[in-house]
Design a protein around this motif. Structure first.
Motif, mmCIF file in Angstrom:
data_model
loop_
_atom_site.group_PDB
_atom_site.id
_atom_site.type_symbol
_atom_site.label_atom_id
_atom_site.label_comp_id
_atom_site.label_asym_id
_atom_site.label_seq_id
_atom_site.Cartn_x
_atom_site.Cartn_y
_atom_site.Cartn_z
ATOM 1 N N GLU A 293 -5.118 7.155 -13.563
ATOM 2 C CA GLU A 293 -5.965 6.019 -12.978
ATOM 3 C C GLU A 293 -5.012 4.713 -12.660
ATOM 4 O OE1 GLU A 293 -8.412 5.661 -11.052
ATOM 5 O OE2 GLU A 293 -9.402 3.613 -11.143
ATOM 6 N N ASN A 294 -4.266 4.610 -13.994
ATOM 7 C CA ASN A 294 -3.290 3.500 -13.991
ATOM 8 C C ASN A 294 -2.135 3.748 -14.803
ATOM 9 O OD1 ASN A 294 -4.838 1.081 -12.730
ATOM 10 N ND2 ASN A 294 -6.344 1.691 -14.251
ATOM 11 N N ASP A 295 -1.013 3.063 -14.774
ATOM 12 C CA ASP A 295 0.172 2.868 -15.723
ATOM 13 C C ASP A 295 0.862 4.331 -15.751
ATOM 14 O OD1 ASP A 295 -2.280 1.649 -18.011
ATOM 15 O OD2 ASP A 295 -0.640 0.431 -16.732
ATOM 16 N N ASN A 299 -0.622 5.731 -9.179
ATOM 17 C CA ASN A 299 -1.805 5.145 -9.739
ATOM 18 C C ASN A 299 -2.707 5.069 -8.925
ATOM 19 O OD1 ASN A 299 -0.618 4.203 -12.303
ATOM 20 N ND2 ASN A 299 0.798 3.273 -11.007
ATOM 21 N N GLN A 301 -5.919 3.583 -9.111
ATOM 22 C CA GLN A 301 -6.617 2.388 -8.984
ATOM 23 C C GLN A 301 -7.974 2.419 -8.291
ATOM 24 O OE1 GLN A 301 -2.919 0.197 -8.074
ATOM 25 N NE2 GLN A 301 -2.661 -0.346 -10.225
#
Ligand code: F1P
Length: 345
Positions: A293-295, A299, A301
């Motif tokens: 989802e992130n990082d 990603n 997002q």
């Protein structure tokens, strides 16, 4: 027609098939709710090849969400050993069989459904992309996602469309109807990923110094890692293997070289454990690509709950296999030694 014309079209148009899947589920929801919320002792998902891996992912997701015991099996296993599925033969009437097949005509899956019904088994739900095929005729209820149909042998939008379907079914089984609406946000996120990460997919796909890929995923992501592994095999003839994240340390890690790619399908909830495996792989010289989802490298997002966004791992990984196939001078539309359906006499 240029090499990979169909595969490219099918990968990059797939979010239309995701939306179609949600329309199909919505149209049948009044029949699906009583069926999925009945008191089965277990739910068996079956398929072959890609749809076997889909069954693994779907069964874990279904059990996570609904709390019902769910397992994924190759169609061939249930066909050859119907009792294998339920050792004490409690297959009768307490089992929901969810048979998944792009074509709806793969022999093992069709024969498995026959064997299951012959044992006076329970209800059969078919998930497929083609109408008027044997599987549809045999099922008590069939969900046919026609926008997932494909010219290419290797499954891409068909797989994704049927995986979105199983995500929606798991929500219905869990009585989490309100989140069905959240799934409607997936196509727009998928479109953005295909657009924003196309250069990255091309860069990874065209890096022919990489000679082996390991795909790591835990929970329902393991089935998706298996599918990404199969795409890489079918389209690019590359040695690949999938593992549950922590399993990679127990031997397979010894295979890492400077020309090894390790692809991590990262979760939210168990990410700290997973991230360490990727760091160790990188320390041994592997090229690491992570999706989350992130990082991560890729990603999402999405703003969606973890359990809803599994399909988002697929597009970029499918595109990497597509670009690698072209870079190797192969035609992803026609993988070597493969046919789009396995029909046995
Ligand atoms: C299953 C399958 C595909 C594989 C190849 C041969 O087909 O094994 O997963 O990629 O195309 O057939 P289906 O039962 O899902 O139609």
């Amino acid at each position: 027609m240029e090499r990979g014309y169909h595969t490219k079209n099918e990968i990059f148009s797939q979010t239309e098939a995701w939306a179609n899947a949600l329309d199909v589920v919505e149209a049948q929801r009044s029949r699906l709710e009583p069926l999925l919320q009945s008191d089965y002792t277990q739910v068996l998902f079956i398929g072959c090849g890609s749809t076997h891996y889909l069954s693994l992912a779907a069964a874990t997701l279904f059990q996570d969400l609904s709390g019902k015991l769910a397992r994924g099996l190759p169609g061939g296993e249930l066909w050859m050993n119907p009792h294998f599925a339920t050792p004490n033969n409690n297959l009768r009437r307490k089992t929901l069989l969810i048979a998944i097949s792009r074509s709806g005509s793969t022999t093992e899956t069709v024969r498995a459904v026959e064997a299951f019904k012959a044992l006076d088994g329970g209800t059969v739900l078919a998930l497929t992309n083609y109408p008027d095929q044997p599987l549809v005729e045999m099922a008590d209820l069939a969900l046919v996602v026609e926008k997932g149909q494909e010219q290419s042998v290797a499954q891409t939008r068909s797989f994704a469309s049927l995986f979105v379907t199983t995500t929606a079914l798991a929500l219905i089984a869990a009585g989490r109807r309100s989140e069905l609406g959240d799934l409607r946000r997936l196509p727009a996120v998928g479109e953005r990923l295909l657009r924003d990460y196309d250069p990255l997919a091309r860069q990874w796909g065209e890096n022919l110094t990489l000679d082996r890929f390991y795909f790591l995923g835990s929970g329902f992501r393991y089935g998706l890692a298996c599918e990404a592994n199969l795409k890489m095999k079918e389209m690019t003839l590359t040695h690949t293997e999938p593992f549950h994240f922590l399993e990679f340390r127990h031997g397979p890690k010894s295979m890492i070289t400077e020309t090894t790619a390790v692809v991590g399908l990262l979760s939210d909830t168990t990410r700290s454990h997973e991230q360490r495996v990727l760091e160790e792989a990188e320390g041994l010289g592997a090229r690491v690509l992570s999706l989350a989802e992130n990082d991560a490298t890729v990603n999402f997002q999405s703003g969606l709950a973890e359990i809803l966004r599994g399909v988002l791992y697929l597009p970029v990984l499918q595109a990497i296999a597509y670009y690698r196939s072209l870079a190797k001078g192969l035609n992803p539309d026609r993988p070597v030694n493969l046919t789009s359906v396995v029909v046995l006499d």
